[in-house]
Design an enzyme around this catalytic site. Structure first.
Site, PDB file in Angstrom:
ATOM      1  N   SER A   1      54.655 134.621  42.423  1.00 44.02           N
ATOM      2  CA  SER A   1      54.804 135.992  41.950  1.00 44.02           C
ATOM      3  C   SER A   1      55.850 136.064  40.856  1.00 44.02           C
ATOM      4  O   SER A   1      56.824 135.292  40.849  1.00 44.02           O
ATOM      5  CB  SER A   1      55.247 136.849  43.137  1.00 44.02           C
ATOM      6  OG  SER A   1      55.716 138.092  42.695  1.00 44.02           O
ATOM      7  N   TYR A   3      60.631 138.745  50.990  1.00 43.34           N
ATOM      8  CA  TYR A   3      59.306 138.363  50.474  1.00 43.34           C
ATOM      9  C   TYR A   3      59.463 137.503  49.213  1.00 43.34           C
ATOM     10  O   TYR A   3      58.872 136.434  49.080  1.00 43.34           O
ATOM     11  CB  TYR A   3      58.460 139.616  50.160  1.00 43.34           C
ATOM     12  CG  TYR A   3      57.271 139.315  49.280  1.00 43.34           C
ATOM     13  CD1 TYR A   3      56.159 138.638  49.787  1.00 43.34           C
ATOM     14  CD2 TYR A   3      57.268 139.667  47.922  1.00 43.34           C
ATOM     15  CE1 TYR A   3      55.085 138.331  48.971  1.00 43.34           C
ATOM     16  CE2 TYR A   3      56.196 139.366  47.105  1.00 43.34           C
ATOM     17  CZ  TYR A   3      55.104 138.699  47.629  1.00 43.34           C
ATOM     18  OH  TYR A   3      54.047 138.388  46.817  1.00 43.34           O
ATOM     19  N   LYS A  44      58.541 133.248  48.249  1.00 43.35           N
ATOM     20  CA  LYS A  44      57.808 132.686  47.104  1.00 43.35           C
ATOM     21  C   LYS A  44      58.678 131.677  46.361  1.00 43.35           C
ATOM     22  O   LYS A  44      58.240 130.583  46.001  1.00 43.35           O
ATOM     23  CB  LYS A  44      57.370 133.806  46.148  1.00 43.35           C
ATOM     24  CG  LYS A  44      56.352 134.769  46.737  1.00 43.35           C
ATOM     25  CD  LYS A  44      55.062 134.069  47.084  1.00 43.35           C
ATOM     26  CE  LYS A  44      54.045 134.981  47.721  1.00 43.35           C
ATOM     27  NZ  LYS A  44      52.903 134.279  48.306  1.00 43.35           N
TER      28      LYS A  44
HETATM   29  P1  NAD Z   1      46.230 140.320  51.041  1.00 44.92           P
HETATM   30  O1  NAD Z   1      47.160 140.754  52.125  1.00 44.92           O
HETATM   31  O2  NAD Z   1      45.092 141.204  50.693  1.00 44.92           O
HETATM   32  O3  NAD Z   1      45.658 138.862  51.381  1.00 44.92           O
HETATM   33  C1  NAD Z   1      46.407 137.911  52.105  1.00 44.92           C
HETATM   34  C2  NAD Z   1      45.525 137.407  53.229  1.00 44.92           C
HETATM   35  O4  NAD Z   1      46.254 136.422  53.979  1.00 44.92           O
HETATM   36  C3  NAD Z   1      45.107 138.499  54.208  1.00 44.92           C
HETATM   37  O5  NAD Z   1      43.700 138.466  54.366  1.00 44.92           O
HETATM   38  C4  NAD Z   1      45.837 138.138  55.499  1.00 44.92           C
HETATM   39  O6  NAD Z   1      45.091 138.500  56.654  1.00 44.92           O
HETATM   40  C5  NAD Z   1      45.995 136.631  55.359  1.00 44.92           C
HETATM   41  N1  NAD Z   1      47.128 136.059  56.100  1.00 44.92           N
HETATM   42  C6  NAD Z   1      48.417 136.469  56.111  1.00 44.92           C
HETATM   43  N2  NAD Z   1      49.153 135.671  56.900  1.00 44.92           N
HETATM   44  C7  NAD Z   1      48.316 134.720  57.388  1.00 44.92           C
HETATM   45  C8  NAD Z   1      48.476 133.625  58.268  1.00 44.92           C
HETATM   46  N3  NAD Z   1      49.658 133.341  58.837  1.00 44.92           N
HETATM   47  N4  NAD Z   1      47.394 132.857  58.566  1.00 44.92           N
HETATM   48  C9  NAD Z   1      46.190 133.132  58.028  1.00 44.92           C
HETATM   49  N5  NAD Z   1      45.976 134.171  57.207  1.00 44.92           N
HETATM   50  C10 NAD Z   1      47.029 134.958  56.886  1.00 44.92           C
HETATM   51  O7  NAD Z   1      47.125 140.033  49.751  1.00 44.92           O
HETATM   52  P2  NAD Z   1      46.679 139.697  48.252  1.00 44.92           P
HETATM   53  O8  NAD Z   1      47.111 140.831  47.396  1.00 44.92           O
HETATM   54  O9  NAD Z   1      45.298 139.226  48.202  1.00 44.92           O
HETATM   55  O10 NAD Z   1      47.696 138.508  47.952  1.00 44.92           O
HETATM   56  C11 NAD Z   1      47.316 137.150  48.069  1.00 44.92           C
HETATM   57  C12 NAD Z   1      48.528 136.284  47.783  1.00 44.92           C
HETATM   58  O11 NAD Z   1      49.025 136.588  46.486  1.00 44.92           O
HETATM   59  C13 NAD Z   1      49.686 136.508  48.744  1.00 44.92           C
HETATM   60  O12 NAD Z   1      50.304 135.270  49.013  1.00 44.92           O
HETATM   61  C14 NAD Z   1      50.618 137.405  47.954  1.00 44.92           C
HETATM   62  O13 NAD Z   1      51.957 137.257  48.357  1.00 44.92           O
HETATM   63  C15 NAD Z   1      50.409 136.896  46.532  1.00 44.92           C
HETATM   64  N6  NAD Z   1      50.741 137.876  45.504  1.00 44.92           N
HETATM   65  C16 NAD Z   1      50.145 139.106  45.535  1.00 44.92           C
HETATM   66  C17 NAD Z   1      50.503 140.062  44.574  1.00 44.92           C
HETATM   67  C18 NAD Z   1      49.893 141.445  44.610  1.00 44.92           C
HETATM   68  O14 NAD Z   1      50.458 142.339  43.992  1.00 44.92           O
HETATM   69  N7  NAD Z   1      48.762 141.663  45.264  1.00 44.92           N
HETATM   70  C19 NAD Z   1      51.455 139.759  43.583  1.00 44.92           C
HETATM   71  C20 NAD Z   1      52.020 138.473  43.568  1.00 44.92           C
HETATM   72  C21 NAD Z   1      51.664 137.542  44.538  1.00 44.92           C
HETATM   73  N1  UFG Z   2      55.717 152.991  41.341  1.00 38.92           N
HETATM   74  C1  UFG Z   2      55.814 154.363  41.378  1.00 38.92           C
HETATM   75  N2  UFG Z   2      55.293 155.017  42.453  1.00 38.92           N
HETATM   76  C2  UFG Z   2      54.677 154.376  43.482  1.00 38.92           C
HETATM   77  C3  UFG Z   2      54.576 152.973  43.431  1.00 38.92           C
HETATM   78  C4  UFG Z   2      55.120 152.314  42.344  1.00 38.92           C
HETATM   79  O1  UFG Z   2      56.362 154.973  40.470  1.00 38.92           O
HETATM   80  O2  UFG Z   2      54.238 155.048  44.445  1.00 38.92           O
HETATM   81  C5  UFG Z   2      56.238 152.270  40.165  1.00 38.92           C
HETATM   82  C6  UFG Z   2      57.341 151.282  40.480  1.00 38.92           C
HETATM   83  O3  UFG Z   2      58.597 151.912  40.508  1.00 38.92           O
HETATM   84  C7  UFG Z   2      57.175 150.265  39.357  1.00 38.92           C
HETATM   85  C8  UFG Z   2      55.659 150.268  39.094  1.00 38.92           C
HETATM   86  O4  UFG Z   2      55.184 151.496  39.619  1.00 38.92           O
HETATM   87  O5  UFG Z   2      57.817 150.704  38.197  1.00 38.92           O
HETATM   88  C9  UFG Z   2      54.920 149.126  39.775  1.00 38.92           C
HETATM   89  O6  UFG Z   2      55.245 149.115  41.166  1.00 38.92           O
HETATM   90  P1  UFG Z   2      54.413 148.259  42.213  1.00 38.92           P
HETATM   91  O7  UFG Z   2      55.012 148.504  43.558  1.00 38.92           O
HETATM   92  O8  UFG Z   2      52.958 148.508  42.053  1.00 38.92           O
HETATM   93  O9  UFG Z   2      54.660 146.763  41.725  1.00 38.92           O
HETATM   94  P2  UFG Z   2      56.018 145.938  41.565  1.00 38.92           P
HETATM   95  O10 UFG Z   2      56.093 145.512  40.133  1.00 38.92           O
HETATM   96  O11 UFG Z   2      57.168 146.658  42.120  1.00 38.92           O
HETATM   97  O12 UFG Z   2      55.751 144.699  42.539  1.00 38.92           O
HETATM   98  C10 UFG Z   2      54.522 143.967  42.486  1.00 38.92           C
HETATM   99  C11 UFG Z   2      54.205 143.432  43.874  1.00 38.92           C
HETATM  100  C12 UFG Z   2      55.230 142.425  44.294  1.00 38.92           C
HETATM  101  C13 UFG Z   2      55.364 141.373  43.254  1.00 38.92           C
HETATM  102  C14 UFG Z   2      55.645 141.978  41.904  1.00 38.92           C
HETATM  103  C15 UFG Z   2      55.660 140.942  40.832  1.00 38.92           C
HETATM  104  O13 UFG Z   2      54.181 144.483  44.817  1.00 38.92           O
HETATM  105  O14 UFG Z   2      54.801 141.814  45.486  1.00 38.92           O
HETATM  106  O15 UFG Z   2      54.628 142.935  41.581  1.00 38.92           O
HETATM  107  O16 UFG Z   2      54.492 140.191  40.881  1.00 38.92           O
HETATM  108  F1  UFG Z   2      56.374 140.556  43.589  1.00 38.92           F
END
Ligand code: NAD
Ligand code: UFG
Length: 338
Positions: free
Chosen positions: A125, A150, A154
């Site tokens: 991330s 969290y 990572k």
């Molecule tokens: P998500 O929660 O939709 O998918 C993650 C999946 O992993 C889920 O289906 C959950 O059931 C499964 N899981 C969690 N713990 C587990 C375990 N111990 N064993 C088996 N399965 C498990 O999330 P996503 O948005 O698809 O994210 C996927 C990956 O990308 C995650 O590692 C997340 O941290 C990373 N990531 C996501 C974002 C974002 O904004 N969505 C940003 C940066 C990184």
């Molecule tokens: N925001 C609002 N209102 C909301 C939600 C978010 O104003 O209800 C704003 C936040 O303050 C920020 C922007 O929208 O300025 C984006 O916020 P998000 O929560 O959607 O995303 P972040 O950038 O805070 O974090 C996301 C993921 C993290 C990841 C990060 C970098 O949630 O897990 O991107 O990859 F680490």
């Protein structure tokens, strides 16, 4: 290639399965369904046109469970999405996050090694950059101080995987640092399905638009950005899914360690996203300015040139497609997969 996809029932994993099959790969999913619904996999199979995606409801911390999956299949690589990802929850439950994400990955990597599968793509991330030292962020930007457990999971797991590769250069480790994934598959059949109140901007916007929530809270309008609201690098989830297919090519070339930003290189503010959503979709999104959210930074967007140069990958979708596809998914599935 035959790919083990951990967390494949989740948001990014389900979209990636479609692009893997489109590129001629096959996959087996391991997911404990702690944050997902197996209906996503049924719909993925329908989109791909196969009877089913092989699926094991196994927790990655369950070594015996993983061993039995590897006893039945020989994998060329693993794409490792499984993990908990709610920033606020991680502050409340640090032990659960370190256990699930770190202990889980250690078990997974050990079982992979036991079976001679030494290729992994890891979901990292932009949060590992902390408050970044440079904008746009390149992969040379030093990792920073994370503001929550969290983020630390990572950051620490990146180090663990690089150390594993350093000790045994048969490993290939590709670390993909995602910026802000949004959007949904163009079919409208799969998308992001958050439990409870969404933490992230786009699912909050779509829930306001569909009438589930009264108004969006905009967290701060006094940041040093063009309109005072936070700026992020939003990336369409289908582009991100294709980034994983491109990363498999690096593994085929025996890349050793590869670290790549996955973003578009464009920064959009909260109000840019709201305004684009309203304009493209013709729906209202009432909002109110609220105080800043603890831990947020003003601006975060990347320079994605390295992924283009080395993986031949770049994002194709823009802000219009992101807001259009997020809305299609929410409108056609107001209750998600339920
Ligand atoms: P998500 O929660 O939709 O998918 C993650 C999946 O992993 C889920 O289906 C959950 O059931 C499964 N899981 C969690 N713990 C587990 C375990 N111990 N064993 C088996 N399965 C498990 O999330 P996503 O948005 O698809 O994210 C996927 C990956 O990308 C995650 O590692 C997340 O941290 C990373 N990531 C996501 C974002 C974002 O904004 N969505 C940003 C940066 C990184
Ligand atoms: N925001 C609002 N209102 C909301 C939600 C978010 O104003 O209800 C704003 C936040 O303050 C920020 C922007 O929208 O300025 C984006 O916020 P998000 O929560 O959607 O995303 P972040 O950038 O805070 O974090 C996301 C993921 C993290 C990841 C990060 C970098 O949630 O897990 O991107 O990859 F680490």
């Amino acid at each position: 290639m035959k790919i083990l996809v951990t967390g494949g029932a989740g948001y990014i994993g389900s979209h990636t399965l479609i692009e893997l099959y489109a590129a001629g790969h096959t996959a087996v999913v391991v997911d404990n369904l702690s944050n997902s619904n197996p209906e996503s996999l049924r719909r993925v199979a329908e989109i791909i046109g196969v009877d089913e995606i092989p699926f094991y409801q196994v927790d990655i911390r369950d070594k015996a469970g993983l061993e039995s999956v590897f006893a039945e299949h020989t994998f060329d690589a693993c794409i490792h999405f499984a993990g908990l990802k709610a920033v606020g929850e991680s502050v409340e439950k640090p032990l659960e996050y370190y256990d699930n994400n770190i202990a889980g990955t250690l078990v997974l990597v050990e079982v992979m090694r036991n079976h001679g599968c030494k290729n992994i793509i890891f979901s990292s991330s932009a949060t590992v950059y902390g408050d970044p030292e440079e904008i746009p962020i390149t992969e040379n930007c030093p990792k920073g101080v994370c503001t929550n457990p969290y983020g630390w999971t990572k950051s620490m797991l990146e180090q663990v995987l690089m150390d594993v590769q350093k000790a045994d250069n048969e490993w290939n480790v590709v670390i993909l640092r995602y910026f802000n994934p949004v959007g949904a598959h163009l079919s409208g059949r799969i998308g992001e399905n958050p439990n409870g109140v969404p933490n992230n901007l786009m699912p909050y916007i779509t829930q306001v638009a569909v009438g589930k929530r009264a108004e969006l809270g905009v967290f701060g309008n006094d940041y040093p950005t063009h309109d005072g609201t936070g700026v992020r690098d939003y990336i369409h989830v289908v582009d991100l899914a294709n980034g994983h297919v491109a990363a498999l090519k690096a593994i085929e070339r025996n890349c050793g360690v590869g670290i790549y930003n996955m973003g578009t290189g464009h920064g959009y503010s909260v109000l840019d996203m709201v305004n684009a959503f309203v304009k493209v979709n013709g729906v209202e999104v009432p909002y109110n300015i609220k105080p800043r959210r603890t831990g947020d930074i003003a601006t975060c967007y990347c320079n994605p040139a390295k992924a283009k140069d080395e993986l031949g990958w770049e994002a194709k979708f823009g802000i219009e497609e992101m807001v259009r596809d997020s809305w299609r998914w929410q409108r056609e599935n107001p209750e998600g997969y339920d």
